[in-house]
Design a protein around this motif. Structure first.
Motif, short mmCIF file in Angstrom:
data_model
loop_
_atom_site.label_atom_id
_atom_site.label_comp_id
_atom_site.label_asym_id
_atom_site.label_seq_id
_atom_site.Cartn_x
_atom_site.Cartn_y
_atom_site.Cartn_z
N HIS A 1 0.80 -1.22 0.00
CA HIS A 1 0.00 0.00 0.00
C HIS A 1 0.83 1.28 0.00
O HIS A 1 0.32 2.35 -0.36
CB HIS A 1 -0.95 0.00 1.20
CG HIS A 1 -2.05 -1.00 1.09
ND1 HIS A 1 -2.04 -2.19 1.77
CD2 HIS A 1 -3.19 -1.00 0.35
CE1 HIS A 1 -3.13 -2.88 1.46
NE2 HIS A 1 -3.84 -2.19 0.61
N VAL B 1 -8.23 -12.41 -4.81
CA VAL B 1 -8.31 -11.03 -5.29
C VAL B 1 -9.46 -10.29 -4.62
O VAL B 1 -9.32 -9.14 -4.19
CB VAL B 1 -8.49 -11.01 -6.83
CG1 VAL B 1 -8.77 -9.59 -7.32
CG2 VAL B 1 -7.25 -11.57 -7.52
N ARG C 1 -8.89 -8.70 -1.38
CA ARG C 1 -7.94 -7.58 -1.43
C ARG C 1 -6.59 -7.95 -0.81
O ARG C 1 -5.93 -7.13 -0.19
CB ARG C 1 -8.52 -6.33 -0.75
CG ARG C 1 -9.71 -5.76 -1.48
CD ARG C 1 -10.14 -4.43 -0.93
NE ARG C 1 -11.19 -3.82 -1.73
CZ ARG C 1 -10.98 -3.08 -2.80
NH1 ARG C 1 -9.75 -2.85 -3.20
NH2 ARG C 1 -11.99 -2.56 -3.47
N PRO D 1 -2.77 -8.44 -0.60
CA PRO D 1 -1.84 -7.50 -1.22
C PRO D 1 -0.73 -8.11 -2.08
O PRO D 1 0.07 -7.37 -2.64
CB PRO D 1 -1.22 -6.80 -0.01
CG PRO D 1 -1.24 -7.83 1.06
CD PRO D 1 -2.49 -8.65 0.82
N ARG E 1 -0.28 -6.84 -5.86
CA ARG E 1 0.12 -5.44 -5.90
C ARG E 1 1.60 -5.31 -5.52
O ARG E 1 2.34 -4.53 -6.11
CB ARG E 1 -0.74 -4.61 -4.95
CG ARG E 1 -0.39 -3.13 -4.96
CD ARG E 1 -1.26 -2.34 -4.00
NE ARG E 1 -2.66 -2.38 -4.38
CZ ARG E 1 -3.58 -1.61 -3.82
NH1 ARG E 1 -3.25 -0.75 -2.88
NH2 ARG E 1 -4.83 -1.69 -4.21
N GLN F 1 4.45 -3.86 -8.18
CA GLN F 1 5.27 -2.71 -7.83
C GLN F 1 6.75 -3.04 -7.96
O GLN F 1 7.53 -2.24 -8.48
CB GLN F 1 4.96 -2.27 -6.40
CG GLN F 1 3.64 -1.56 -6.23
CD GLN F 1 3.35 -1.21 -4.78
OE1 GLN F 1 4.04 -1.66 -3.88
NE2 GLN F 1 2.34 -0.40 -4.57
N ASP G 1 -6.60 -9.28 -11.16
CA ASP G 1 -5.90 -8.37 -10.26
C ASP G 1 -6.14 -6.91 -10.65
O ASP G 1 -6.40 -6.07 -9.78
CB ASP G 1 -4.40 -8.66 -10.28
CG ASP G 1 -4.05 -9.92 -9.50
OD1 ASP G 1 -4.36 -9.98 -8.31
OD2 ASP G 1 -3.47 -10.83 -10.09
N VAL G 2 -6.03 -6.62 -11.93
CA VAL G 2 -6.25 -5.24 -12.38
C VAL G 2 -7.68 -4.82 -12.09
O VAL G 2 -7.93 -3.71 -11.62
CB VAL G 2 -5.93 -5.11 -13.89
CG1 VAL G 2 -6.33 -3.73 -14.40
CG2 VAL G 2 -4.44 -5.34 -14.13
N LEU H 1 -8.02 -3.92 -8.54
CA LEU H 1 -7.46 -2.61 -8.23
C LEU H 1 -8.38 -1.49 -8.71
O LEU H 1 -8.51 -0.45 -8.06
CB LEU H 1 -6.07 -2.46 -8.87
CG LEU H 1 -4.97 -3.35 -8.30
CD1 LEU H 1 -3.69 -3.22 -9.11
CD2 LEU H 1 -4.70 -3.02 -6.84
N GLY I 1 -11.64 -1.71 -8.97
CA GLY I 1 -12.78 -1.69 -8.06
C GLY I 1 -14.06 -2.14 -8.73
O GLY I 1 -14.05 -2.66 -9.86
#
Length: 227
Positions: free
Chosen positions: A32, A105, A108, A110, A113, A117, A176-177, A180, A182
């Protein structure tokens, strides 16, 4: 979305358990806040320890980050391996892994993500390599599963198993996308199941039955086509 981190000191734990607690907390913080923006104080607070205590387990933030990437990857792969071991055949295993991942997924979690990153860390080959490792291992696992399906006669013998494995991963990345993005992404459980059924239809050998849960997917979904 506002993220609330753990505040206060965690109960005393054995060293091995404390290390796992630190890694679990670090996964949430790094996912995050990113590697660059995650400070030692926040990492320690999420784990319920003093900042100095982190260095008893990891020599620095970079070492903690690398360990977190590996920990998240191995945990997810272990769950996939358990699902494969429980399935009756390769097609059932693919369905189980895929739907478990969609639930991952939806929760949520992490991990993805975190990996995405790290893959985007420009100029840092070590971090990119640490993030790429779980992807390669996941693709290898899926390719072995598809080959096992070919050997047992449940997967098309003409299927390129490497491409089939990457196609499965591509669907997971799309989940996953969407997660993210929503709710506006519009990828809910019924659509995820329809997508999963379409994938199974593309890889299963003729005559191989679909898992019962996949057969329950609505036939009028635009993603599902009957034989």
């Amino acid at each position: 979305m506002e993220i609330h981190f753990v505040v206060g000191r965690a109960p005393k734990q054995p060293a091995a358990e404390r290390r796992q607690t630190i890694l679990a907390g670090a996964e949430r913080v790094f996912a995050h806040r990113s590697y660059a923006r995650a400070g030692t104080a926040v990492l320690a607070r999420e784990a319920g320890v003093k900042p100095a205590a982190l260095y008893r387990y990891f020599p620095g933030k970079r070492a903690l980050y690398l360990a977190t990437l590996e920990h998240a990857g191995q945990r997810l792969l272990h769950l996939w391996q358990e699902r494969v071991a429980q399935a009756d055949n390769a097609v059932a295993a693919l369905w189980g892994v895929g739907m478990d991942y969609f639930a991952h997924v939806e929760s949520r979690a992490p991990a993805m993500r975190l990996w995405l990153q790290a893959l985007g860390e420009d100029g840092d080959a070590e971090l990119r390599g640490a993030a790429a490792g779980p992807f390669r291992e996941a693709v290898d696992l899926l390719e072995r599963l598809l080959r096992a399906g070919q050997a047992e006669g449940t997967v098309r013998p003409d299927l390129d198993t490497r491409l089939g494995a990457w196609e499965f991963m591509a669907i997971g990345l799309a989940f996953d996308v969407a997660g993210l993005v929503g709710p506006d992404a519009g990828v809910d459980r019924p659509r995820a199941e329809a997508w999963g059924r379409r994938y199974l239809e593309s890889v299963r050998a003729p005559g191989t039955p679909l898992p019962v849960a996949a057969l329950a997917v609505r036939n009028d979904s635009p993603l599902v086509q009957e034989d």
